[in-house]
Design a protein around this motif. Structure first.
Motif, PDB file in Angstrom:
ATOM      1  N   PHE B 265      46.273  52.294  -5.430  1.00  0.00           N
ATOM      2  CA  PHE B 265      47.309  53.051  -6.121  1.00  0.00           C
ATOM      3  C   PHE B 265      48.666  52.871  -5.441  1.00  0.00           C
ATOM      4  CE2 PHE B 265      49.724  57.067  -6.442  1.00  0.00           C
ATOM      5  CZ  PHE B 265      50.050  56.981  -7.788  1.00  0.00           C
ATOM      6  N   GLU B 266      48.662  52.895  -4.118  1.00  0.00           N
ATOM      7  CA  GLU B 266      49.922  52.708  -3.383  1.00  0.00           C
ATOM      8  C   GLU B 266      50.522  51.334  -3.674  1.00  0.00           C
ATOM      9  OE1 GLU B 266      48.847  55.562   0.454  1.00  0.00           O
ATOM     10  OE2 GLU B 266      48.955  53.392   0.740  1.00  0.00           O
ATOM     11  N   GLU B 267      49.652  50.343  -3.784  1.00  0.00           N
ATOM     12  CA  GLU B 267      50.151  48.990  -4.057  1.00  0.00           C
ATOM     13  C   GLU B 267      50.754  48.883  -5.458  1.00  0.00           C
ATOM     14  OE1 GLU B 267      47.119  46.636  -1.026  1.00  0.00           O
ATOM     15  OE2 GLU B 267      46.593  46.875  -3.128  1.00  0.00           O
ATOM     16  N   ILE B 268      50.087  49.516  -6.415  1.00  0.00           N
ATOM     17  CA  ILE B 268      50.621  49.490  -7.788  1.00  0.00           C
ATOM     18  C   ILE B 268      51.952  50.242  -7.842  1.00  0.00           C
ATOM     19  CG2 ILE B 268      50.203  50.251 -10.167  1.00  0.00           C
ATOM     20  CD1 ILE B 268      47.194  49.775  -9.622  1.00  0.00           C
ATOM     21  N   THR B 269      51.998  51.360  -7.143  1.00  0.00           N
ATOM     22  CA  THR B 269      53.232  52.161  -7.096  1.00  0.00           C
ATOM     23  C   THR B 269      54.376  51.350  -6.496  1.00  0.00           C
ATOM     24  OG1 THR B 269      51.924  54.153  -6.810  1.00  0.00           O
ATOM     25  CG2 THR B 269      54.228  54.305  -6.248  1.00  0.00           C
ATOM     26  N   GLN B 270      54.060  50.669  -5.414  1.00  0.00           N
ATOM     27  CA  GLN B 270      55.063  49.841  -4.743  1.00  0.00           C
ATOM     28  C   GLN B 270      55.588  48.769  -5.703  1.00  0.00           C
ATOM     29  OE1 GLN B 270      56.323  50.645  -1.953  1.00  0.00           O
ATOM     30  NE2 GLN B 270      57.737  48.921  -1.896  1.00  0.00           N
ATOM     31  N   TYR B 271      54.655  48.208  -6.463  1.00  0.00           N
ATOM     32  CA  TYR B 271      55.021  47.181  -7.437  1.00  0.00           C
ATOM     33  C   TYR B 271      56.062  47.717  -8.427  1.00  0.00           C
ATOM     34  CZ  TYR B 271      54.567  44.025 -11.435  1.00  0.00           C
ATOM     35  OH  TYR B 271      54.830  43.174 -12.478  1.00  0.00           O
ATOM     36  N   THR B 272      55.859  48.957  -8.887  1.00  0.00           N
ATOM     37  CA  THR B 272      56.795  49.508  -9.877  1.00  0.00           C
ATOM     38  C   THR B 272      58.170  49.759  -9.265  1.00  0.00           C
ATOM     39  OG1 THR B 272      56.278  51.857  -9.487  1.00  0.00           O
ATOM     40  CG2 THR B 272      54.943  50.693 -11.117  1.00  0.00           C
ATOM     41  N   LYS B 273      58.201  49.977  -7.976  1.00  0.00           N
ATOM     42  CA  LYS B 273      59.504  50.187  -7.333  1.00  0.00           C
ATOM     43  C   LYS B 273      60.247  48.861  -7.181  1.00  0.00           C
ATOM     44  CE  LYS B 273      58.165  54.128  -4.506  1.00  0.00           C
ATOM     45  NZ  LYS B 273      58.027  54.593  -3.126  1.00  0.00           N
ATOM     46  N   THR B 331      34.009  56.771 -10.892  1.00  0.00           N
ATOM     47  CA  THR B 331      33.850  55.495 -11.596  1.00  0.00           C
ATOM     48  C   THR B 331      34.755  55.454 -12.831  1.00  0.00           C
ATOM     49  OG1 THR B 331      31.896  56.372 -12.723  1.00  0.00           O
ATOM     50  CG2 THR B 331      31.525  55.025 -10.781  1.00  0.00           C
ATOM     51  N   GLN B 332      34.952  56.604 -13.444  1.00  0.00           N
ATOM     52  CA  GLN B 332      35.914  56.643 -14.558  1.00  0.00           C
ATOM     53  C   GLN B 332      37.322  56.416 -14.027  1.00  0.00           C
ATOM     54  OE1 GLN B 332      35.019  60.459 -16.325  1.00  0.00           O
ATOM     55  NE2 GLN B 332      33.547  59.570 -17.732  1.00  0.00           N
ATOM     56  N   LEU B 333      37.561  56.963 -12.845  1.00  0.00           N
ATOM     57  CA  LEU B 333      38.861  56.784 -12.211  1.00  0.00           C
ATOM     58  C   LEU B 333      39.111  55.305 -11.916  1.00  0.00           C
ATOM     59  CD1 LEU B 333      41.376  57.941 -10.846  1.00  0.00           C
ATOM     60  CD2 LEU B 333      40.000  58.402  -8.825  1.00  0.00           C
ATOM     61  N   SER B 334      38.062  54.613 -11.486  1.00  0.00           N
ATOM     62  CA  SER B 334      38.169  53.184 -11.192  1.00  0.00           C
ATOM     63  C   SER B 334      38.663  52.436 -12.427  1.00  0.00           C
ATOM     64  CB  SER B 334      36.794  52.661 -10.758  1.00  0.00           C
ATOM     65  OG  SER B 334      36.810  51.269 -10.610  1.00  0.00           O
ATOM     66  N   GLN B 335      38.080  52.804 -13.568  1.00  0.00           N
ATOM     67  CA  GLN B 335      38.457  52.151 -14.822  1.00  0.00           C
ATOM     68  C   GLN B 335      39.892  52.515 -15.216  1.00  0.00           C
ATOM     69  OE1 GLN B 335      38.958  52.647 -18.264  1.00  0.00           O
ATOM     70  NE2 GLN B 335      38.716  50.424 -18.515  1.00  0.00           N
ATOM     71  N   LYS B 336      40.235  53.783 -15.082  1.00  0.00           N
ATOM     72  CA  LYS B 336      41.587  54.219 -15.454  1.00  0.00           C
ATOM     73  C   LYS B 336      42.643  53.569 -14.571  1.00  0.00           C
ATOM     74  CE  LYS B 336      40.349  58.845 -16.957  1.00  0.00           C
ATOM     75  NZ  LYS B 336      40.528  60.273 -16.675  1.00  0.00           N
ATOM     76  N   LEU B 337      42.316  53.461 -13.292  1.00  0.00           N
ATOM     77  CA  LEU B 337      43.279  52.876 -12.367  1.00  0.00           C
ATOM     78  C   LEU B 337      43.519  51.407 -12.716  1.00  0.00           C
ATOM     79  CD1 LEU B 337      45.011  53.432  -9.857  1.00  0.00           C
ATOM     80  CD2 LEU B 337      43.071  52.745  -8.451  1.00  0.00           C
ATOM     81  N   ALA B 338      42.433  50.699 -13.033  1.00  0.00           N
ATOM     82  CA  ALA B 338      42.572  49.292 -13.407  1.00  0.00           C
ATOM     83  C   ALA B 338      43.407  49.162 -14.680  1.00  0.00           C
ATOM     84  CB  ALA B 338      41.191  48.664 -13.616  1.00  0.00           C
ATOM     85  N   ASN B 339      43.142  50.036 -15.629  1.00  0.00           N
ATOM     86  CA  ASN B 339      43.873  49.974 -16.890  1.00  0.00           C
ATOM     87  C   ASN B 339      45.351  50.317 -16.677  1.00  0.00           C
ATOM     88  OD1 ASN B 339      43.726  49.410 -19.672  1.00  0.00           O
ATOM     89  ND2 ASN B 339      43.955  51.591 -20.101  1.00  0.00           N
ATOM     90  N   THR B 340      45.605  51.310 -15.861  1.00  0.00           N
ATOM     91  CA  THR B 340      46.987  51.673 -15.564  1.00  0.00           C
ATOM     92  C   THR B 340      47.701  50.500 -14.895  1.00  0.00           C
ATOM     93  OG1 THR B 340      46.380  53.986 -15.280  1.00  0.00           O
ATOM     94  CG2 THR B 340      48.480  53.319 -14.340  1.00  0.00           C
ATOM     95  N   GLY B 341      47.020  49.863 -13.961  1.00  0.00           N
ATOM     96  CA  GLY B 341      47.592  48.703 -13.291  1.00  0.00           C
ATOM     97  C   GLY B 341      47.954  47.621 -14.298  1.00  0.00           C
ATOM     98  N   MET B 342      47.052  47.367 -15.223  1.00  0.00           N
ATOM     99  CA  MET B 342      47.295  46.354 -16.252  1.00  0.00           C
ATOM    100  C   MET B 342      48.502  46.736 -17.103  1.00  0.00           C
ATOM    101  SD  MET B 342      45.507  43.724 -16.267  1.00  0.00           S
ATOM    102  CE  MET B 342      44.081  42.806 -16.664  1.00  0.00           C
ATOM    103  N   GLN B 343      48.579  47.989 -17.509  1.00  0.00           N
ATOM    104  CA  GLN B 343      49.683  48.431 -18.355  1.00  0.00           C
ATOM    105  C   GLN B 343      51.017  48.309 -17.627  1.00  0.00           C
ATOM    106  OE1 GLN B 343      48.285  52.377 -19.285  1.00  0.00           O
ATOM    107  NE2 GLN B 343      47.453  51.739 -21.249  1.00  0.00           N
ATOM    108  N   VAL B 344      51.004  48.660 -16.359  1.00  0.00           N
ATOM    109  CA  VAL B 344      52.233  48.607 -15.572  1.00  0.00           C
ATOM    110  C   VAL B 344      52.705  47.162 -15.412  1.00  0.00           C
ATOM    111  CG1 VAL B 344      53.050  48.851 -13.194  1.00  0.00           C
ATOM    112  CG2 VAL B 344      51.936  50.776 -14.315  1.00  0.00           C
TER     113      VAL B 344
END
Ligand SMILES: Cc1cc2nc3c(=O)[nH]c(=O)nc-3n(C[C@H](O)[C@H](O)[C@H](O)COP(=O)(O)OP(=O)(O)OC[C@H]3O[C@@H](n4cnc5c(N)ncnc54)[C@H](O)[C@@H]3O)c2cc1C
Ligand SMILES: Cc1cc2nc3c(=O)[nH]c(=O)nc-3n(C[C@H](O)[C@H](O)[C@H](O)COP(=O)(O)OP(=O)(O)OC[C@H]3O[C@@H](n4cnc5c(N)ncnc54)[C@H](O)[C@@H]3O)c2cc1C
Lengths: 377, 398
Positions: B265-273, B331-344
């Protein structure tokens, strides 16, 4: 790390559940919901005798010296039984604010009266913009020779219809920083110029419009420092937000318990509906939501209790709890089928309360905006 | 109630963190594409890296492969909260460590094994010298595990095994199978099952790789053709394996790489910055902020479930509904995080890590595939909900 309740808290929880079940049956809840006052003074006195109204005040102010966490335990049980009335307004919004910012004299005057059940309070912050931030405070208080004169309209003020005193958050100075120049006034609700109107709402919680029309307030009724009231308001908002979460968790837990019991009892197709997997999975989702909401709420409450920085934790707790408890009460409805769609059944009371709780102090989107900010985005 | 770490816990956390930072090869955390909750990319990366054995050896030397075990069995004699603290930090840095023997087999032997078995196996496991794979699933026995057909027939002091296992994660890089086999075909399905340990090197064991959707070999199918196993390798009592496995599965569901969620999550967040659109960084976009905040909220809730189960273990309680809730939720969180990463990431999201344009070394695209495994492995989400409803809430069986 120690994640359990103390023995005293467990006792408080059990005794609160027993007391409310006995003294506040759902029939009474409905009566109070439909009444104009929204509470029973008889029940209020009994709660005061049990020490609930003074639970979080120090002994020297007539309280029993409990902690904020103790209060959270109690509020969860109140939410479980959807206790109507001005407890939240009086103790959380009013009492905690006076305790945090009042002068010794004000505390000595007010807190014992709250503890003994003789005084009701509320906090008037929101206005027609319906927001919880400093720029939205537009109600004006102008200094005169003999104190201040307040003018403005406050909206969505809980229990102002019965409150003896209203803590009015007003602007006393205009400057660059909207958080600067806000003052909290202790206003006698009977003062000339104060006009409250009860609003009918989905949950029948007693929200009011309160118009301040040239209301004079003596200097001695300023709570805390003039022009510097915002940090106090913010502090109260933090506590109130977590406290609201606790109520919602209690309500969601009750909805879950009712739905599970019904699923075991109700027979269709010659079997209890609880044996159908669709219903079982709804129940499992409910457990996940309720437990998650409880754990995250207690973490935020603990942080607040310890006086640690808690903006992030409180926003997370409210964001999650608001939506989780909405899901839980909706699934409960689904399980009850048509019977849940009647006024006679109790489940709609919880469904309504969950929505009211979600909106109060900011919904999921509002809280996530805070989370994003706290993440440094 | 106290959510703070005690002084002792805090000191241990620092010790673990210092160790990881010092001993993990440079760039490990960034290069490793391992996705929290995924089973699909893990072994490929580990196999390819010679530092892993060395790192595991160092963990074993510190008794950190089994932190909560008593010292006499090679553990560190610490609490379950401390063990959870260890896993939290390890998974945050994507460090290799835990596997079936230390996390699932060992704890089960500790509960149900004879003294002899404990003496033989626990120290070996704690030293990292006995790695297990889970030989449960068969082609016709997945969720319905009690319908397994693999047979174990008594022959003097031995058992003779015939049958097939499938989806056998890491069987090709482990030493022993932690297996269930049918020992009484006439009993009710779950009363005729025995739990035993089988040496991968035994004659008659054939391991065939399966390629998963991430393109790597994480799991296998394994055939047993008249494989001889000494009876002393039976865990607990014969024919009672089903009950032990139910507890072992609770342990398995507690193995959550909680720190990995935070790190990713931190890495994805950093990416958006760092990423700009029309001169404005992505992190200024209200929609993206809302999505990321939603993830932050859920990760925090997941942490609460995580600490709660560890705390329960220290109170002498065995989490079972709680283990299922933790597994279901994360495990649902794992899927949501991956999807959020893709959307971002938009178009950059699906790029594989070989591409010079790939962001975060293609971790999110791999994760988007890998997260599917978590929803199925160790019991599907549906099975977790069944457990919560029936075991937890006492709802009636159909
Ligand atoms: C506003 C309203 C208007 C209505 N109007 C009419 C009308 O005009 N005429 C009329 O005849 N009826 C009417 N109904 C009744 C309606 O058809 C029933 O409410 C509906 O069929 C469900 O039955 P129930 O309420 O007894 O719930 P139950 O059958 O007791 O169901 C309770 C729960 O169990 C679930 N469940 C039950 N069986 C199964 C199963 N096999 N598998 C999985 N889940 C199952 C249900 O989905 C539900 O979630 C009305 C209902 C409502 C709410
Ligand atoms: C990456 C990966 C690694 C794995 N590693 C191992 C391993 O190391 N060792 C091992 O033994 N196994 C392993 N497994 C197997 C895993 O345990 C099974 O895949 C899992 O239990 C589901 O079984 P199945 O695949 O046969 O699906 P099925 O059981 O056929 O299920 C198919 C669908 O039907 C649903 N379903 C089945 N029964 C029910 C029910 N009663 N109620 C509601 N829905 C139901 C399932 O939830 C699923 O959605 C692994 C699986 C994966 C994906």
């Amino acid at each position: 790390m120690e994640l359990g309740l103390s023995e005293e808290q467990e006792m408080l929880k059990t005794s609160a559940r027993d007391f409310l079940q006995k003294e506040c049956p759902k029939q009474l809840v409905r009566q109070l919901d439909e009444s104009d006052t929204g509470y029973s003074s008889e029940l209020w006195q009994k709660m005061a005798k049990l020490g609930w109204t003074g639970l979080v005040f120090p002994e020297k102010y007539g309280g029993s010296g409990g902690s904020f966490l103790d209060l959270i335990v109690l509020l969860e049980e109140m939410g479980h039984n959807i206790l109507p009335g001005p407890f939240f307004s009086t103790v959380v919004l009013g009492g905690l604010t006076v305790l945090a910012a009042g002068s010794e004299e004000q505390k000595k005057d007010i807190l014992p009266k709250i503890a003994s059940g003789d005084m009701l309070l509320t906090l008037a912050l929101t206005e027609p913009s319906a927001r919880y931030d400093a720029p939205s405070v537009k109600t004006k208080a102008v200094a005169g020779t003999d104190g201040h004169v307040i003018n403005g309209t406050k909206l969505f003020i809980p229990d102002a219809n019965v409150a003896d005193y209203i803590l009015c958050v007003a602007r006393t100075k205009k400057g660059k920083n909207p958080e600067d120049g806000i003052t909290i006034f202790l206003v006698n609700a009977k003062s000339p110029g104060v006009k409250g109107t009860l609003l009918k709402t989905l949950a029948r919680d007693k929200q009011c419009e309160v118009v301040f029309d040239n209301v004079s307030v003596p200097q001695s009724n300023i709570l805390g420092k003039p022009d510097q009231g915002w940090p106090t308001v913010k502090d109260t908002l933090q506590k109130a937000t977590v406290a609201k979460c606790a109520e919602m968790v209690g309500g969601a837990q009750a909805a879950l318990e009712m739905a599970v019991q019904y699923a075991k009892d109700r027979v269709q197709f010659n079997r209890p509906i609880g044996s159908f997997q669709a219903i079982q999975h709804y129940c499992a989702n409910m457990v996940t939501d309720v437990d998650g909401a409880r754990f995250i709420t207690y973490k935020a409450a603990w942080k607040v209790n310890e006086g640690l920085p808690s903006d992030m934790d409180v926003a997370i707790a409210k964001a999650w709890t608001s939506e989780a408890c909405g899901r839980v009460t909706l699934l409960a409805h689904q399980i009850f089928g048509a019977i849940g769609f009647t006024m006679d059944h109790d489940i709609h009371l919880y469904y309504r309360r969950a929505k009211a709780g979600e909106i109060m102090f900011g919904d999921g989107d509002f809280q996530r905006a805070i989370v994003a900010q706290e993440l440094g985005l | 109630m106290d959510f703070r770490f005690s002084d002792r816990e805090e000191a241990f956390r620092t010790e673990v963190e210092d160790f990881i930072k010092k001993e993990l090869p440079a760039g490990w955390t960034e290069k490793n594409i391992y996705w929290p909750g995924g089973y699909g990319t893990l072994s490929e990366f580990e196999e390819a890296n010679p530092h892993i054995e060395q790192f595991r050896h160092q963990l074993a030397e510190r008794s950190w492969l089994n932190i909560s075990w008593p010292k006499e069995y090679g553990g560190a004699g610490r609490t379950n909260i401390e063990q959870a603290i260890f896993h939290e930090r390890m998974s945050y840095y994507r460090a290799p460590g835990g596997e079936v023997a230390t996390l699932i087999g060992g704890p089960t032997i500790m509960l149900f094994g004879s003294d002899e078995m404990k003496k033989e196996w626990l120290p070996k496991i704690a030293r990292g010298e006995a790695r297990f794979w889970l030989a449960y699933s068969e082609p016709n026995a997945g969720s319905d595990l009690a319908s397994i057909q693999t047979r174990a027939v008594e022959d003097g002091d031995d058992l003779i095994i015939n049958g097939q296992k499938i989806w056998s994660t890491a069987a090709h890089v482990s030493h022993y199978a932690w297996m269930i086999a049918r020992t009484d075909p006439n009993a009710a399905p779950h009363r005729g099952i025995t739990l035993l340990i089988v040496d991968n090197q035994s004659p008659g064991v054939t391991i065939r790789p399966l390629t998963n959707i991430c393109g790597s070999q994480s799991f296998n199918e394994v055939f047993f053709d008249n494989v001889v196993v000494p009876k002393k390798n039976i865990v607990g009592e014969k024919n009672r394996g089903w009950y032990y496995v139910m507890v072992a599965l609770d342990f398995e569901r507690l193995v959550i790489p909680i720190g990995g969620f935070k790190r990713t999550f931190e890495e994805i967040t950093q990416y958006t910055k760092e990423t700009k659109h029309n001169g404005q960084s992505l992190s200024q976009n209200p929609l993206i902020r809302n999505k990321l905040a939603e993830m932050a909220v859920e990760i925090e809730v997941a942490y609460m479930f995580f600490w709660q189960t560890a705390w329960m273990l220290d109170k002498g309680l065995v989490p079972n509904i709680e283990a299922s809730v933790l597994k279901l939720f994360t495990t649902q969180l794992s899927q949501k995080l991956a999807n959020t990463g893709m959307q971002v990431m938009g178009h950059y999201g699906p790029l594989e890590r070989e591409s010079k344009w790939a962001s975060l070394r293609g971790r999110v695209q791999a994760g988007y595939l890998d997260c599917i495994s978590a929803l199925v492995g160790a019991g599907t989400s549906e099975i977790q909900r069944n457990i919560i409803a029936m075991r937890g809430l006492g709802l009636p069986r159909a």
